[in-house]
Write a protein that holds these residues in place. Structure first.
Motif, mmCIF file in Angstrom:
data_model
loop_
_atom_site.group_PDB
_atom_site.id
_atom_site.type_symbol
_atom_site.label_atom_id
_atom_site.label_comp_id
_atom_site.label_asym_id
_atom_site.label_seq_id
_atom_site.Cartn_x
_atom_site.Cartn_y
_atom_site.Cartn_z
ATOM 1 N N HIS A 1 -32.945 21.663 -30.031
ATOM 2 C CA HIS A 1 -32.004 22.635 -30.576
ATOM 3 C C HIS A 1 -31.325 23.518 -29.519
ATOM 4 O O HIS A 1 -30.438 23.052 -28.803
ATOM 5 C CB HIS A 1 -32.723 23.478 -31.616
ATOM 6 C CG HIS A 1 -31.798 24.295 -32.476
ATOM 7 N ND1 HIS A 1 -30.835 23.721 -33.266
ATOM 8 C CD2 HIS A 1 -31.694 25.643 -32.678
ATOM 9 C CE1 HIS A 1 -30.177 24.671 -33.917
ATOM 10 N NE2 HIS A 1 -30.670 25.849 -33.572
ATOM 11 N N TYR B 1 -21.359 24.158 -26.618
ATOM 12 C CA TYR B 1 -21.521 24.366 -28.055
ATOM 13 C C TYR B 1 -20.165 24.703 -28.660
ATOM 14 O O TYR B 1 -19.357 25.420 -28.064
ATOM 15 C CB TYR B 1 -22.516 25.499 -28.280
ATOM 16 C CG TYR B 1 -22.415 26.192 -29.611
ATOM 17 C CD1 TYR B 1 -23.164 25.751 -30.699
ATOM 18 C CD2 TYR B 1 -21.582 27.305 -29.775
ATOM 19 C CE1 TYR B 1 -23.075 26.411 -31.929
ATOM 20 C CE2 TYR B 1 -21.494 27.963 -30.997
ATOM 21 C CZ TYR B 1 -22.232 27.507 -32.067
ATOM 22 O OH TYR B 1 -22.141 28.149 -33.274
ATOM 23 N N ASN C 1 -21.515 25.689 -35.737
ATOM 24 C CA ASN C 1 -22.747 25.302 -36.428
ATOM 25 C C ASN C 1 -22.614 25.502 -37.927
ATOM 26 O O ASN C 1 -21.746 26.240 -38.405
ATOM 27 C CB ASN C 1 -23.945 26.108 -35.911
ATOM 28 C CG ASN C 1 -23.811 27.596 -36.147
ATOM 29 O OD1 ASN C 1 -23.335 28.313 -35.277
ATOM 30 N ND2 ASN C 1 -24.216 28.086 -37.318
ATOM 31 N N GLU D 1 -30.304 24.444 -38.656
ATOM 32 C CA GLU D 1 -28.941 24.861 -38.330
ATOM 33 C C GLU D 1 -28.370 23.771 -37.421
ATOM 34 O O GLU D 1 -28.865 23.565 -36.315
ATOM 35 C CB GLU D 1 -28.974 26.212 -37.611
ATOM 36 C CG GLU D 1 -27.639 26.650 -37.050
ATOM 37 C CD GLU D 1 -27.810 27.739 -35.994
ATOM 38 O OE1 GLU D 1 -27.133 28.764 -36.099
ATOM 39 O OE2 GLU D 1 -28.624 27.549 -35.057
ATOM 40 N N TRP D 2 -27.323 23.075 -37.868
ATOM 41 C CA TRP D 2 -26.805 21.912 -37.145
ATOM 42 C C TRP D 2 -25.658 22.305 -36.232
ATOM 43 O O TRP D 2 -24.791 23.086 -36.605
ATOM 44 C CB TRP D 2 -26.352 20.843 -38.143
ATOM 45 C CG TRP D 2 -27.454 20.432 -39.064
ATOM 46 C CD1 TRP D 2 -27.652 20.839 -40.362
ATOM 47 C CD2 TRP D 2 -28.554 19.578 -38.746
ATOM 48 N NE1 TRP D 2 -28.798 20.284 -40.868
ATOM 49 C CE2 TRP D 2 -29.368 19.498 -39.909
ATOM 50 C CE3 TRP D 2 -28.922 18.858 -37.608
ATOM 51 C CZ2 TRP D 2 -30.529 18.737 -39.958
ATOM 52 C CZ3 TRP D 2 -30.082 18.101 -37.656
ATOM 53 C CH2 TRP D 2 -30.871 18.034 -38.816
ATOM 54 N N TYR D 3 -25.658 21.756 -35.023
ATOM 55 C CA TYR D 3 -24.652 22.090 -34.014
ATOM 56 C C TYR D 3 -23.548 21.031 -33.932
ATOM 57 O O TYR D 3 -23.807 19.829 -34.086
ATOM 58 C CB TYR D 3 -25.297 22.175 -32.625
ATOM 59 C CG TYR D 3 -26.136 23.411 -32.362
ATOM 60 C CD1 TYR D 3 -26.064 24.542 -33.172
ATOM 61 C CD2 TYR D 3 -26.995 23.444 -31.267
ATOM 62 C CE1 TYR D 3 -26.828 25.656 -32.906
ATOM 63 C CE2 TYR D 3 -27.760 24.572 -30.991
ATOM 64 C CZ TYR D 3 -27.680 25.668 -31.815
ATOM 65 O OH TYR D 3 -28.431 26.776 -31.547
ATOM 66 N N ASN E 1 -31.520 17.862 -32.091
ATOM 67 C CA ASN E 1 -30.829 19.071 -32.531
ATOM 68 C C ASN E 1 -31.704 19.923 -33.449
ATOM 69 O O ASN E 1 -31.399 21.081 -33.714
ATOM 70 C CB ASN E 1 -29.520 18.710 -33.232
ATOM 71 C CG ASN E 1 -28.610 19.897 -33.421
ATOM 72 O OD1 ASN E 1 -27.857 19.965 -34.380
ATOM 73 N ND2 ASN E 1 -28.677 20.858 -32.508
#
Length: 284
Positions: free
Chosen positions: A126, A154, A157, A189-191, A246
């Protein structure tokens, strides 16, 4: 426990059959994997200072890896002292894990890069891949973000942390062989990333968000809910013994001030199996 270690409780006729099977395993080369796992030494680096969701994950991860080490026989140690990221210290371990952050000091970064280029193993989770300028973790480590991880900075999200249906992109890779075509993840929590990993021939994407997961996230902000797109969540780099996940953000009840943990990452059999197989693979 591996079936080979249960021989004492069997009758003689079964012993004879297992003895022949034991010899077959040796001839086929299967046993060395067990031996290598039992000699494996793993070190986890973490910070666990800021986001309560990441702190919750680090605590859970250290407990889970410790339990796994006791069951599978490998050595698992942890440290929040990033000064230990040096050549002498790393020489004692076959696998390094970044649980929630990355090294910031130049000498630590050089030591890690050399470790990986010389055959070391790595698992990252992550926030270990987070980089954004401006922020406390700026995108200022070109080798790590653009070569090693390949994802660049990044970008965005989802929110809140939610489970997702994940598609196994490569079912022939050693760490995905035992998985079905799709698995359901723990809440996370997805990036989203700056670079499209599909365009990088050095990157092998192992799992991605299945389109059946959309809409993914609950908001409240519209951009925190994904309705379409391609999002890799587990991948490896062909030049290194590494796997990035992730996953690693537990759900926390921030809104009502209780800060209660609402979800956990390692209460998921398929996901756990994936992580253990990754550990075996990078540590081989």
């Amino acid at each position: 426990m591996h079936p080979i270690f249960k021989i004492k409780g069997l009758k003689y006729i079964k012993l004879l059959g297992l003895g022949l099977l034991f010899l077959t395993f040796i001839a086929a080369g299967d046993l060395p994997q067990v031996e290598k796992l039992h000699s494996l030494k793993v070190i986890s680096f973490y910070s666990a200072k800021n986001d309560l969701a990441h702190i919750s994950f680090v605590k859970e991860a250290n407990e889970w890896f410790t339990t796994c080490s006791e069951e599978l026989g490998f050595s698992y140690e942890t440290t929040d002292n990033w000064e230990n990221l040096n050549a002498e210290f790393l020489s004692n371990y076959q696998v390094v894990i970044f649980l929630d952050t990355r090294p910031e000091e130049p000498k630590q970064r050089v030591a890690f890069e050399n470790y990986m280029k010389n055959g070391g193993g790595w698992l990252g989770f992550h926030f270990a891949a987070f980089a954004l300028t401006p922020s406390s973790y700026p995108n200022d480590w070109n080798w790590y973000q653009n070569d090693f991880l390949g994802c660049g900075a990044y970008k965005s999200n989802t929110w809140r942390p939610t489970s997702a249906l994940l598609k196994v992109e490569n079912r022939t890779h050693p760490i995905t062989l035992q998985l079905p075509e799709r698995i359901t993840s723990s809440p996370n929590e997805w990036y989203q990333w700056e670079k499209d990993l599909r365009e990088n021939p050095e990157i092998e994407i192992l799992l991605s968000i299945d389109p059946l997961s959309f809409p993914l996230g609950t908001g409240p902000k519209p951009h925190e809910i994904w309705h379409s797109g391609y999002y890799p969540v587990v991948w490896t780099h062909k030049k290194y013994k590494m796997v990035y996940f992730n996953m690693g953000h537990n759900d926390i009840a921030y809104e009502n001030g209780s800060n209660k943990e609402l979800s956990f990452t390692f209460k998921n059999n398929d996901q756990n199996k994936l992580i253990i197989e990754a550990l075996k693979w990078v540590g081989n």
